[in-house]
Design a protein around this motif. Structure first.
Motif, PDB file in Angstrom:
ATOM      1  N   MET A 146       0.822  -1.208   0.000  1.00 29.82           N
ATOM      2  CA  MET A 146       0.000   0.000   0.000  1.00 29.82           C
ATOM      3  C   MET A 146       0.854   1.255   0.000  1.00 29.82           C
ATOM      4  SD  MET A 146      -3.412  -0.929   2.250  1.00 29.82           S
ATOM      5  CE  MET A 146      -2.617  -1.754   3.642  1.00 29.82           C
ATOM      6  N   LEU A 147       1.867   1.316   0.855  1.00 30.31           N
ATOM      7  CA  LEU A 147       2.709   2.503   0.893  1.00 30.31           C
ATOM      8  C   LEU A 147       3.401   2.745  -0.448  1.00 30.31           C
ATOM      9  CD1 LEU A 147       4.344   2.200   4.434  1.00 30.31           C
ATOM     10  CD2 LEU A 147       2.711   3.938   3.690  1.00 30.31           C
ATOM     11  N   LYS A 148       3.886   1.691  -1.070  1.00 27.06           N
ATOM     12  CA  LYS A 148       4.608   1.844  -2.337  1.00 27.06           C
ATOM     13  C   LYS A 148       3.684   2.250  -3.489  1.00 27.06           C
ATOM     14  CE  LYS A 148       7.850  -1.226  -3.366  1.00 27.06           C
ATOM     15  NZ  LYS A 148       9.136  -0.489  -3.460  1.00 27.06           N
ATOM     16  N   SER A 149       2.371   2.086  -3.312  1.00 31.56           N
ATOM     17  CA  SER A 149       1.432   2.464  -4.367  1.00 31.56           C
ATOM     18  C   SER A 149       0.565   3.662  -3.977  1.00 31.56           C
ATOM     19  CB  SER A 149       0.545   1.276  -4.753  1.00 31.56           C
ATOM     20  OG  SER A 149      -0.144   0.754  -3.627  1.00 31.56           O
ATOM     21  N   GLY A 150       0.932   4.363  -2.890  1.00 33.31           N
ATOM     22  CA  GLY A 150       0.298   5.651  -2.604  1.00 33.31           C
ATOM     23  C   GLY A 150      -0.762   5.665  -1.525  1.00 33.31           C
ATOM     24  N   THR A 151      -0.964   4.562  -0.814  1.00 31.50           N
ATOM     25  CA  THR A 151      -1.957   4.532   0.264  1.00 31.50           C
ATOM     26  C   THR A 151      -1.281   4.860   1.593  1.00 31.50           C
ATOM     27  OG1 THR A 151      -3.454   2.968  -0.815  1.00 31.50           O
ATOM     28  CG2 THR A 151      -3.491   3.004   1.583  1.00 31.50           C
ATOM     29  N   THR A 152      -1.858   5.821   2.317  1.00 36.09           N
ATOM     30  CA  THR A 152      -1.295   6.212   3.614  1.00 36.09           C
ATOM     31  C   THR A 152      -2.238   5.889   4.768  1.00 36.09           C
ATOM     32  OG1 THR A 152      -2.176   8.453   3.332  1.00 36.09           O
ATOM     33  CG2 THR A 152       0.115   8.054   2.633  1.00 36.09           C
ATOM     34  N   CYS A 153      -3.434   5.395   4.472  1.00 35.34           N
ATOM     35  CA  CYS A 153      -4.397   5.018   5.497  1.00 35.34           C
ATOM     36  C   CYS A 153      -5.195   3.837   4.985  1.00 35.34           C
ATOM     37  CB  CYS A 153      -5.331   6.189   5.817  1.00 35.34           C
ATOM     38  SG  CYS A 153      -6.674   5.798   6.976  1.00 35.34           S
ATOM     39  N   TYR A 154      -5.415   2.840   5.848  1.00 40.02           N
ATOM     40  CA  TYR A 154      -6.202   1.691   5.418  1.00 40.02           C
ATOM     41  C   TYR A 154      -7.132   1.241   6.532  1.00 40.02           C
ATOM     42  CZ  TYR A 154      -3.417  -1.670   8.203  1.00 40.02           C
ATOM     43  OH  TYR A 154      -2.827  -2.375   9.220  1.00 40.02           O
ATOM     44  N   SER A 155      -8.208   0.573   6.143  1.00 36.79           N
ATOM     45  CA  SER A 155      -9.109  -0.054   7.102  1.00 36.79           C
ATOM     46  C   SER A 155      -8.964  -1.560   6.966  1.00 36.79           C
ATOM     47  CB  SER A 155     -10.558   0.352   6.836  1.00 36.79           C
ATOM     48  OG  SER A 155     -11.429  -0.268   7.770  1.00 36.79           O
ATOM     49  N   ASP A 156      -8.898  -2.231   8.115  1.00 35.68           N
ATOM     50  CA  ASP A 156      -8.664  -3.667   8.119  1.00 35.68           C
ATOM     51  C   ASP A 156      -9.744  -4.379   8.909  1.00 35.68           C
ATOM     52  OD1 ASP A 156      -7.080  -5.929   7.409  1.00 35.68           O
ATOM     53  OD2 ASP A 156      -6.333  -6.022   9.456  1.00 35.68           O
ATOM     54  N   MET A 157     -10.196  -5.501   8.396  1.00 32.11           N
ATOM     55  CA  MET A 157     -11.113  -6.376   9.114  1.00 32.11           C
ATOM     56  C   MET A 157     -10.562  -7.787   8.969  1.00 32.11           C
ATOM     57  SD  MET A 157     -15.076  -7.498   8.368  1.00 32.11           S
ATOM     58  CE  MET A 157     -15.810  -5.869   8.348  1.00 32.11           C
ATOM     59  N   SER A 178       4.833   0.589  11.759  1.00 27.91           N
ATOM     60  CA  SER A 178       5.204   0.993  10.397  1.00 27.91           C
ATOM     61  C   SER A 178       4.962   2.469  10.151  1.00 27.91           C
ATOM     62  CB  SER A 178       4.410   0.182   9.369  1.00 27.91           C
ATOM     63  OG  SER A 178       3.024   0.525   9.419  1.00 27.91           O
ATOM     64  N   GLY A 179       4.062   3.080  10.930  1.00 29.09           N
ATOM     65  CA  GLY A 179       3.784   4.505  10.782  1.00 29.09           C
ATOM     66  C   GLY A 179       2.576   4.839   9.950  1.00 29.09           C
ATOM     67  N   ILE A 180       1.919   3.855   9.333  1.00 30.84           N
ATOM     68  CA  ILE A 180       0.755   4.111   8.505  1.00 30.84           C
ATOM     69  C   ILE A 180      -0.450   4.419   9.388  1.00 30.84           C
ATOM     70  CG2 ILE A 180      -0.077   1.719   8.377  1.00 30.84           C
ATOM     71  CD1 ILE A 180      -0.516   2.213   5.329  1.00 30.84           C
ATOM     72  N   ARG A 181      -1.440   5.097   8.846  1.00 32.91           N
ATOM     73  CA  ARG A 181      -2.683   5.372   9.567  1.00 32.91           C
ATOM     74  C   ARG A 181      -3.646   4.218   9.314  1.00 32.91           C
ATOM     75  NH1 ARG A 181      -4.086  10.049  11.721  1.00 32.91           N
ATOM     76  NH2 ARG A 181      -2.553  11.180  10.444  1.00 32.91           N
ATOM     77  N   ALA A 182      -4.458   3.850  10.311  1.00 34.89           N
ATOM     78  CA  ALA A 182      -5.299   2.673  10.148  1.00 34.89           C
ATOM     79  C   ALA A 182      -6.578   2.756  10.965  1.00 34.89           C
ATOM     80  CB  ALA A 182      -4.534   1.410  10.543  1.00 34.89           C
ATOM     81  N   GLN A 183      -7.612   2.139  10.417  1.00 34.49           N
ATOM     82  CA  GLN A 183      -8.821   1.793  11.164  1.00 34.49           C
ATOM     83  C   GLN A 183      -8.842   0.277  11.271  1.00 34.49           C
ATOM     84  OE1 GLN A 183     -13.222   3.149  10.555  1.00 34.49           O
ATOM     85  NE2 GLN A 183     -13.035   1.243   9.437  1.00 34.49           N
TER      86      GLN A 183
END
Length: 449
Positions: free
Chosen positions: A124-135, A149-154
């Motif tokens: 995700m980081l390498k393709s431009g995503t800085t926030c993700y939601s995970d289930m 890792s430093g990414i933003r997440a839900q």
């Protein structure tokens, strides 16, 4: 001699060729700089003036780039990257019941989730995503990977009526999930919410309890809903109600609710969504691959409904490339509406940034480059042959698969990707672990003597 005005010391100044803020309008800013201090954007100003007003600790010059908000992947199952390509070209329920659920039963544990989530975050980081939601199962592991890792997440903890690798009962899942919620309550970058899987895997009593707890905690709910026409027809046959109507009566459909997929909708469903304030997470490529249907995105936007974008898991996509997702969202939006003007380029970008932030309830933190928000940003090269000539920046970003040109990414002002290289994750180690899992999972089950 005249007094020389003092400049303000700041942490970071980014000076790209162009800035696309994606806030309240479609402006493109030329020769401006983004000024960041303590992780927040404090100014966006012409670069010539910025040099006179600020002394940055770090100054990054990106003379051939556009700087824009990081993309928000509003729905996924991150650890399922380890099942990428494992079972393709199958209908949804066959895919789940005959392949995915058995594989998860055999292989999913804390190590699987750790390694799969790291692989997902790296992609995700390498393709431009800085926030993700995970289930997904073992959400405490996903939360830990996001934090380190430093990414933003839900993180929405999974709740199902049957035993899973993580919890034997819904009560156990809720108890563990509430403990996780409490653990991360003071960490702004990570939100923890409820993840009831779907209307056909969670009963009324559990949904009612989730609705009460969500309201008490003001915690989000994310649920797979109206994913296929078959889901809706079976619900009508079994209960006499459409799934969204049932969940609404149980108190689940509120402004805190994120409804994932939503391909099988009628006018009454859309009216209910609009009145409730619930959001929709559109996963076009997964829906296409599983032949689930087309979400009527333009109709939803016209009704004032917030729409974000998600990739779903890599087992049903098969990538986590949000630039590909917003490209597909624009094309399928036109097809669904039978209108070439539907889901224009700016609307697609908005769904992948500020729309996703609004759906996740974090638009005050991220989703656009505005003063006061976190510096969650990505830089994209504009000088590649695939990016030339450039007439309309939004169209170029949407219709030409620009994820391969993402060079840099920041979250909370911290650089997580620099010139295509991950800053907080060991890419070689992640690749090695992925290959090790593939070798194990692809082996046929051993036969008992």
């Amino acid at each position: 001699m005249p007094n020389t005005p003092l400049t303000q010391a700041v942490e970071l100044m980014i000076s790209p060729a162009k800035i696309l803020p994606l806030g309240c309008d479609a402006r493109v800013l030329n020769d401006c700089s983004l000024i960041v201090d303590k992780g927040k954007i404090i100014a966006i100003t012409p670069t010539a003036q910025a040099h006179k007003a600020y002394t940055p600790r770090d100054h990054i010059i990106l003379s051939e780039h556009v700087l824009m908000p990081g993309l928000i992947n509003a729905h996924g199952h991150s650890a399922m990257t380890l099942l990428r390509g494992y079972a393709d070209d199958l209908p949804l329920m066959q895919w789940l019941q005959e392949y995915i659920w058995p594989a998860e039963s055999s292989w999913v544990d804390e190590n699987f989730v750790q390694d799969g989530t790291e692989l997902a975050v790296a992609e995700m980081l390498k393709s431009g995503t800085t926030c993700y939601s995970d289930m997904y199962f073992y959400p405490e592991i996903s939360a830990h990977v996001a934090r380190t890792s430093g990414i933003r997440a839900q993180i929405t903890f999974p709740i199902l009526n049957f035993p899973t690798p993580w919890a034997q009962t819904p009560d156990e899942a809720i108890t563990k999930g509430l403990a996780l919620h409490d653990r991360y309550q003071g960490i702004e970058r990570i939100t923890v919410g409820f993840g009831p899987h779907a209307p056909y895997t969670v009963n009324d009593e559990v949904f009612e309890r989730i609705a009460i707890l969500s309201a008490e905690l003001q915690a989000p709910i994310q649920v797979h809903l109206h994913e296929t026409a078959q889901e809706v027809s079976e619900a009508l046959l079994n209960t006499g109600e459409r799934p969204i109507s049932r969940l609404h009566q149980l108190g689940v459909i509120t402004p805190l609710t994120q409804c994932v997929h939503m391909t099988a909708l009628n006018d009454d469903d859309i009216t209910l969504l609009s009145q409730s304030g619930a959001s929709v997470i559109h996963c076009p490529e997964s829906n296409l691959k599983l032949a689930s249907g087309l979400c009527p995105t333009q109709q939803l936007l016209d009704a004032g409904i917030t729409v974000g974008l998600g990739t779903d898991g890599a087992a049903s996509n098969n990538d986590l490339d949000m630039f590909g997702e917003l490209h597909t969202a624009a094309l399928t939006g036109k097809l669904s509406a039978n209108n070439a003007s539907a889901i224009n380029a700016y609307q697609a970008l908005h769904m992948a940034t500020l729309g996703g932030a609004k759906a996740l309830g974090i638009e005050h933190l991220t989703g656009s480059l505005e003063v006061g928000k976190a510096c969650d940003a990505i830089a994209i090269r504009l000088d590649d042959v695939s990016s030339l000539p450039l007439y309309n920046l939004a169209s170029q970003l949407v219709y030409t698969h620009q994820s391969r040109q993402v060079s840099d990414a920041w979250v909370d002002g911290k650089q997580l990707l620099q010139d295509g290289k991950l800053c907080t994750l060991n890419e070689d180690n992640i690749k090695h672990k992925a290959k090790t899992w593939a070798a194990k999972i692809s082996q046929p089950p051993s036969k008992s003597l």
